[in-house]
Design an enzyme around this catalytic site. Structure first.
Site, PDB file in Angstrom:
ATOM      1  N   CYS A 171      -4.346   4.443  -2.967  1.00  0.00           N
ATOM      2  CA  CYS A 171      -2.914   4.133  -2.849  1.00  0.00           C
ATOM      3  C   CYS A 171      -2.221   4.581  -4.133  1.00  0.00           C
ATOM      4  O   CYS A 171      -2.746   5.431  -4.857  1.00  0.00           O
ATOM      5  CB  CYS A 171      -2.695   2.653  -2.537  1.00  0.00           C
ATOM      6  SG  CYS A 171      -3.270   1.506  -3.803  1.00  0.00           S
ATOM      7  N   ASN A 196      -3.334   1.214  -7.066  1.00  0.00           N
ATOM      8  CA  ASN A 196      -4.697   0.639  -6.975  1.00  0.00           C
ATOM      9  C   ASN A 196      -4.735  -0.829  -7.398  1.00  0.00           C
ATOM     10  O   ASN A 196      -5.731  -1.297  -7.957  1.00  0.00           O
ATOM     11  CB  ASN A 196      -5.711   1.467  -7.796  1.00  0.00           C
ATOM     12  CG  ASN A 196      -7.166   1.110  -7.517  1.00  0.00           C
ATOM     13  OD1 ASN A 196      -7.988   1.087  -8.415  1.00  0.00           O
ATOM     14  ND2 ASN A 196      -7.504   0.829  -6.270  1.00  0.00           N
ATOM     15  N   CYS A 233      -2.796  -3.132  -5.074  1.00  0.00           N
ATOM     16  CA  CYS A 233      -2.411  -3.873  -3.864  1.00  0.00           C
ATOM     17  C   CYS A 233      -3.171  -3.377  -2.633  1.00  0.00           C
ATOM     18  O   CYS A 233      -4.175  -3.970  -2.226  1.00  0.00           O
ATOM     19  CB  CYS A 233      -0.903  -3.769  -3.620  1.00  0.00           C
ATOM     20  SG  CYS A 233       0.121  -4.406  -4.966  1.00  0.00           S
ATOM     21  N   ARG A 234      -2.719  -2.283  -2.036  1.00  0.00           N
ATOM     22  CA  ARG A 234      -3.243  -1.877  -0.735  1.00  0.00           C
ATOM     23  C   ARG A 234      -4.694  -1.408  -0.764  1.00  0.00           C
ATOM     24  O   ARG A 234      -5.531  -1.895   0.016  1.00  0.00           O
ATOM     25  CB  ARG A 234      -2.367  -0.765  -0.137  1.00  0.00           C
ATOM     26  CG  ARG A 234      -0.989  -1.217   0.244  1.00  0.00           C
ATOM     27  CD  ARG A 234      -0.063  -0.027   0.501  1.00  0.00           C
ATOM     28  NE  ARG A 234       0.219   0.706  -0.729  1.00  0.00           N
ATOM     29  CZ  ARG A 234       0.899   1.828  -0.804  1.00  0.00           C
ATOM     30  NH1 ARG A 234       1.340   2.382   0.318  1.00  0.00           N
ATOM     31  NH2 ARG A 234       1.143   2.404  -1.967  1.00  0.00           N
ATOM     32  N   SER A 235      -4.999  -0.431  -1.642  1.00  0.00           N
ATOM     33  CA  SER A 235      -6.362   0.138  -1.573  1.00  0.00           C
ATOM     34  C   SER A 235      -7.435  -0.866  -1.977  1.00  0.00           C
ATOM     35  O   SER A 235      -8.503  -0.886  -1.340  1.00  0.00           O
ATOM     36  CB  SER A 235      -6.478   1.449  -2.351  1.00  0.00           C
ATOM     37  OG  SER A 235      -6.197   1.285  -3.718  1.00  0.00           O
ATOM     38  N   ASP A 269       4.034   0.341   1.321  1.00  0.00           N
ATOM     39  CA  ASP A 269       3.894  -0.193  -0.039  1.00  0.00           C
ATOM     40  C   ASP A 269       4.532  -1.588  -0.104  1.00  0.00           C
ATOM     41  O   ASP A 269       5.722  -1.741   0.127  1.00  0.00           O
ATOM     42  CB  ASP A 269       4.612   0.774  -0.988  1.00  0.00           C
ATOM     43  CG  ASP A 269       4.503   0.376  -2.443  1.00  0.00           C
ATOM     44  OD1 ASP A 269       4.059  -0.752  -2.733  1.00  0.00           O
ATOM     45  OD2 ASP A 269       4.884   1.201  -3.286  1.00  0.00           O
TER      46      ASP A 269
HETATM   47  P1  4NP Z   1      -0.272  -0.153  -4.381  1.00  0.00           P
HETATM   48  O1  4NP Z   1       1.119  -0.866  -4.764  1.00  0.00           O
HETATM   49  O2  4NP Z   1      -0.020   1.321  -4.415  1.00  0.00           O
HETATM   50  O3  4NP Z   1      -0.547  -0.664  -3.008  1.00  0.00           O
HETATM   51  O4  4NP Z   1      -1.276  -0.624  -5.414  1.00  0.00           O
HETATM   52  C1  4NP Z   1       1.890  -0.536  -5.870  1.00  0.00           C
HETATM   53  C2  4NP Z   1       1.526  -1.010  -7.114  1.00  0.00           C
HETATM   54  C3  4NP Z   1       2.317  -0.710  -8.218  1.00  0.00           C
HETATM   55  C4  4NP Z   1       3.453   0.053  -8.036  1.00  0.00           C
HETATM   56  C5  4NP Z   1       3.811   0.529  -6.792  1.00  0.00           C
HETATM   57  C6  4NP Z   1       3.019   0.237  -5.697  1.00  0.00           C
HETATM   58  N1  4NP Z   1       4.290   0.327  -9.171  1.00  0.00           N
HETATM   59  O5  4NP Z   1       5.367   0.931  -8.970  1.00  0.00           O
HETATM   60  O6  4NP Z   1       3.938  -0.020 -10.308  1.00  0.00           O
END
Ligand code: 4NP
Length: 188
Positions: free
Chosen positions: A31, A34, A36-38, A151
Site C-alpha cells: 500500500c 505500510n 494501515c491496509r497492507s 485508503d
Molecule cells: P496505508 O495508509 O497506505 O494503508 O498504510 C496510509 C498511511 C499513511 C498515509 C497515507 C495512507 N500518509 O499520508 O502518511
C-alpha cells in the site's frame, strides 16, 4: 489507469507461476504507507494460510511505496480493528519497498491503482516482474474488475472496518487459489 491485465478477469484471478518450485511462494502486499491496509491484509492472509496448512509453502510480508512511516508500528486504528476481529497486529514494523526487491516475490499485491502504477514504475522493462503485480481484490471472486481497497488514513473507524471486510474477502479467495496450487498443505 490500470492496464489490460487487471481489466481481464480471467488473467487477473490467475496465480503467477512459482519462480522456483523448490522454494516457498513469496507474496508482498503493498500500500502507500505500510501502516494501515497492507499490514492488515498481511496478518489476515497469513492466518488464512496457516489455517489451510500452507504456512511453510507460502510466505507473506508487506511494504509501502512511500517512506514516511518506515520503521513505525501499525496505525493504532488498523491494529484496533484487527484486535476487534481477533487478530494480532502488534508485531508489524513498516517498510518501504524498493525496485531491487521485486525479483524476490512471486506475487506483488497492490491495494489500489496508485500502488499498482507505482509498483509498475519500479519495474521498467521487466515483463517478468510486471506479470506478477496484481490488485489484491482481483482475487476476491465477488469483486468487480479493477476493485481497490480505499485508503482509510484520513477516514473514520468505519473506513478501517470496511478495509478489514475487503481484505478478508480477498484473502479468502487468494488462500483458496494457493491451496489449489499447493495441494500438499493440510488443514491444521
Ligand atoms: P496505508 O495508509 O497506505 O494503508 O498504510 C496510509 C498511511 C499513511 C498515509 C497515507 C495512507 N500518509 O499520508 O502518511
Amino acid at each position: 489507469m490500470l492496464d489490460d491485465m487487471t481489466a481481464d478477469r480471467s488473467v487477473a484471478q490467475s496465480l503467477p507461476k512459482p519462480r522456483n518450485p523448490d522454494e516457498p511462494y513469496r507474496i508482498c502486499i503493498v500500500c502507500l504507507g505500510n501502516i494501515c491496509r497492507s499490514p492488515m491484509a498481511e496478518v489476515v492472509l497469513r492466518t488464512e494460510l496457516a489455517e489451510a496448512g500452507l504456512a511453510g509453502e507460502v510466505i507473506v510480508d508487506s511494504a509501502g511505496t512511500g517512506d514516511w512511516h518506515a520503521g513505525e508500528a501499525m496505525d493504532s486504528r488498523a491494529s484496533a480493528e484487527l484486535s476487534r476481529r481477533g487478530f494480532d497486529g502488534s508485531g508489524h514494523v513498516a517498510r518501504q519497498i524498493s525496485g531491487h526487491w521485486l525479483d524476490r516475490y512471486d506475487l506483488l499485491l497492490a491495494m489500489d491503482a496508485n500502488n499498482y502504477e507505482d509498483l509498475l514504475a519500479l519495474a521498467p522493462g521487466q515483463p517478468g516482474v510486471r506479470a506478477r503485480i496484481r490488485l489484491l481484490r482481483s482475487f476476491d471472486p465477488d469483486a468487480p474488475a479493477g476493485a481497490e481497497v480505499p485508503d482509510p488514513y484520513y477516514g473514520s473507524p468505519a473506513d478501517y472496518a470496511e478495509v478489514f471486510e475487503l481484505v478478508a474477502a480477498a484473502a479468502a479467495g487468494l488462500a483458496g487459489r494457493l491451496a489449489a496450487e499447493f495441494p500438499t498443505g493440510s488443514p491444521s
